[in-house]
Design a protein around this motif. Structure first.
Motif, PDB file in Angstrom:
ATOM      1  N   ASN A 161     -26.152  40.868   2.953  1.00 17.44           N
ATOM      2  CA  ASN A 161     -27.119  41.728   2.264  1.00 17.44           C
ATOM      3  C   ASN A 161     -26.622  43.166   2.166  1.00 17.44           C
ATOM      4  O   ASN A 161     -26.770  43.820   1.126  1.00 17.44           O
ATOM      5  N   THR A 162     -26.003  43.646   3.245  1.00 11.88           N
ATOM      6  CA  THR A 162     -25.444  45.008   3.227  1.00 11.88           C
ATOM      7  C   THR A 162     -24.359  45.120   2.149  1.00 11.88           C
ATOM      8  O   THR A 162     -24.319  46.092   1.378  1.00 11.88           O
ATOM      9  N   LEU A 163     -23.495  44.114   2.110  1.00 13.07           N
ATOM     10  CA  LEU A 163     -22.405  44.140   1.122  1.00 13.07           C
ATOM     11  C   LEU A 163     -22.951  44.076  -0.308  1.00 13.07           C
ATOM     12  O   LEU A 163     -22.446  44.752  -1.209  1.00 13.07           O
ATOM     13  N   ILE A 164     -23.969  43.266  -0.502  1.00  9.48           N
ATOM     14  CA  ILE A 164     -24.576  43.134  -1.837  1.00  9.48           C
ATOM     15  C   ILE A 164     -25.117  44.490  -2.292  1.00  9.48           C
ATOM     16  O   ILE A 164     -24.904  44.906  -3.435  1.00  9.48           O
ATOM     17  N   GLU A 165     -25.786  45.189  -1.368  1.00 11.61           N
ATOM     18  CA  GLU A 165     -26.328  46.506  -1.716  1.00 11.61           C
ATOM     19  C   GLU A 165     -25.239  47.473  -2.161  1.00 11.61           C
ATOM     20  O   GLU A 165     -25.415  48.249  -3.086  1.00 11.61           O
ATOM     21  N   HIS A 166     -24.085  47.392  -1.475  1.00  7.73           N
ATOM     22  CA  HIS A 166     -23.017  48.352  -1.784  1.00  7.73           C
ATOM     23  C   HIS A 166     -22.133  47.948  -2.956  1.00  7.73           C
ATOM     24  O   HIS A 166     -21.639  48.802  -3.675  1.00  7.73           O
ATOM     25  N   PHE A 167     -21.882  46.664  -3.091  1.00 11.61           N
ATOM     26  CA  PHE A 167     -20.798  46.258  -4.008  1.00 11.61           C
ATOM     27  C   PHE A 167     -21.231  45.424  -5.215  1.00 11.61           C
ATOM     28  O   PHE A 167     -20.392  45.104  -6.066  1.00 11.61           O
ATOM     29  N   TRP A 168     -22.483  45.035  -5.289  1.00 10.65           N
ATOM     30  CA  TRP A 168     -22.935  44.277  -6.462  1.00 10.65           C
ATOM     31  C   TRP A 168     -23.739  45.172  -7.384  1.00 10.65           C
ATOM     32  O   TRP A 168     -24.535  45.964  -6.884  1.00 10.65           O
ATOM     33  N   PRO A 169     -23.629  45.028  -8.712  1.00 10.79           N
ATOM     34  CA  PRO A 169     -22.630  44.171  -9.337  1.00 10.79           C
ATOM     35  C   PRO A 169     -21.221  44.726  -9.097  1.00 10.79           C
ATOM     36  O   PRO A 169     -21.037  45.935  -9.078  1.00 10.79           O
ATOM     37  N   GLY A 170     -20.245  43.824  -8.934  1.00 11.23           N
ATOM     38  CA  GLY A 170     -18.875  44.273  -8.685  1.00 11.23           C
ATOM     39  C   GLY A 170     -17.954  43.133  -8.295  1.00 11.23           C
ATOM     40  O   GLY A 170     -18.399  41.991  -8.137  1.00 11.23           O
ATOM     41  N   PRO A 171     -16.654  43.450  -8.105  1.00 10.21           N
ATOM     42  CA  PRO A 171     -15.634  42.402  -7.921  1.00 10.21           C
ATOM     43  C   PRO A 171     -15.553  41.868  -6.488  1.00 10.21           C
ATOM     44  O   PRO A 171     -14.477  41.842  -5.883  1.00 10.21           O
ATOM     45  N   LEU A 172     -16.694  41.491  -5.938  1.00 11.40           N
ATOM     46  CA  LEU A 172     -16.742  40.928  -4.585  1.00 11.40           C
ATOM     47  C   LEU A 172     -17.490  39.597  -4.630  1.00 11.40           C
ATOM     48  O   LEU A 172     -18.670  39.549  -4.983  1.00 11.40           O
ATOM     49  N   THR A 173     -16.773  38.519  -4.277  1.00 10.37           N
ATOM     50  CA  THR A 173     -17.371  37.184  -4.208  1.00 10.37           C
ATOM     51  C   THR A 173     -17.684  36.867  -2.761  1.00 10.37           C
ATOM     52  O   THR A 173     -16.822  37.037  -1.893  1.00 10.37           O
TER      53      THR A 173
END
Ligand code: AMP
Ligand code: MG
Length: 348
Positions: free
Chosen positions: A91-103
């Motif tokens: 969830n933390t990563l989604i907040e920072h990097f989505w939308p974006g090149p992180l799967t």
């Protein structure tokens, strides 16, 4: 099959490209496959809930069926529909990097995404692309879209609609053309089901950027050793390769030039993959400058186009410079090493 081409504007909301997006979305709902731009490379999309649709991706690309696909979504609600037990770190990563090149690799919700997408695994790879056309297409289709890169399996990934057509014209229902993609290498694949989040494939979001947000991140051991079985099934296949052999050179431009001269003395046509800074050093049959060494993001963005450009020439061997294994350089070297089948010559 006739492959339709829809030329659209990146400002899809403002410029009236919507009827074209909606035609492409209709074909996706009819379980056809359609290529579309993302911020990384062009993807080949299909309804991720339909076996019939997803099988068409594998067929068009000639992709081995044990290599699972990334599911592309446009909003948080779609994520909840396809994944369960999403850990706080995700969830933390989604907040920072989505939308974006992180799967993110997450636990798969049962009976939604078909087994062909995940190659029978209990996990699912999912990302939200940072591209207005991709997001509009996903929204308009109302579907989660399984989408690997839109190239023939083994070939360099496509960074333009022309690259897609070179590989897949006549094999897919259509391509949405919104010009060249930006980042040029694929997304970072991060396993969030591991105790410590683990990079299975380096890509558009760097290890350094991830660690700033969530602390220590592991790299899958298979990224460093050719003999280990990678956790990301796709990483075991030869990839990204131009038609002529590619060899990476770890050394000075004058050492690389010596290698070129030796081959040319044997009557071979030789190509050199370099950057704008070093272009003037080389004398070879084809010298291609791929971005600027001082800004590795420009190298990432030109890399696949350069590898494909060598295929338009008659070179019989290609020597490439090496790049620092840090930041986006990690993804560049991962792709170059695979394209070269790990062939490397080191200056003594
Ligand atoms: P591509 O679709 O060509 O960009 O490749 C997708 C990458 O994600 C491949 O390296 C796959 O092996 C990897 N991948 C997809 N799903 C999973 C999964 N459930 N677990 C691990 N790796 C995955
Ligand atoms: Mg691919």
């Amino acid at each position: 099959m006739e492959t339709k081409v829809w030329i659209v504007d990146n400002a899809v909301d403002k410029k009236g490209s919507y009827s074209q997006i909606s035609q492409a979305a209709t074909l996706l709902r009819e379980n056809e496959v359609v290529a579309f731009p993302t911020e990384t490379v062009y993807g080949l999309g299909a309804n991720a809930t339909s076996t019939i649709a997803v099988k068409k991706i594998f067929q068009a690309k000639g992709r081995p069926s044990d290599n699972p696909l990334i599911v592309h979504i446009a909003d948080r609600k779609q994520l909840e529909e396809i994944a369960v037990d999403i850990p706080p770190v995700a969830n933390t990563l989604i907040e920072h990097f989505w939308p974006g090149p992180l799967t993110l690799i997450l636990k798969k919700r049962e009976n939604v995404i078909c087994d062909e997408v995940t190659a029978g695994l209990s996990t699912i790879a999912v990302r939200m692309p940072d591209h207005p056309v991709a997001l509009a297409l996903i929204q308009e289709s109302g579907l989660p879209l399984a989408a690997p890169s839109a190239n023939l399996s083994g070939r360099p990934s496509p960074t333009s609609a022309m690259h897609v057509l070179t590989d897949l014209n006549g094999k897919i229902a259509g391509v949405v053309d919104a010009g060249v993609t930006g980042i040029g290498v694929e997304s970072t694949v991060l396993d969030c089901t591991a105790e410590i989040p683990t990079i299975l494939r380096p890509g558009g979001v760097t290890k350094e950027e991830l660690e700033k947000i969530i602390g220590h991140v592991n790299m899958d051991a298979a990224l460093f050793a050719g003999d280990k079985v990678p956790k990301s099934p796709g990483m075991k296949y030869t990839h990204y390769a131009p038609k002529s052999p590619l060899i990476i050179v770890d050394g000075s431009p004058s050492f690389l030039q010596q290698l070129v001269d030796q081959q040319r003395a044997l009557g071979k046509k030789v190509g050199v993959l370099t950057t704008e800074e070093h272009e003037h050093f080389y004398k070879a049959d084809v010298v291609l400058a791929c971005g600027k060494r001082a800004d590795l993001y420009t190298v990432a963005s030109c890399l696949y186009g350069a590898l494909r450009a060598f295929d338009e020439t008659d070179v019989e061997v290609i020597y490439s410079e090496r790049f620092p294994q840090e930041g986006i350089g990690t993804a560049i070297m991962n792709r170059l090493n695979k394209a070269a089948g790990y062939q490397l010559i080191r200056e003594k």
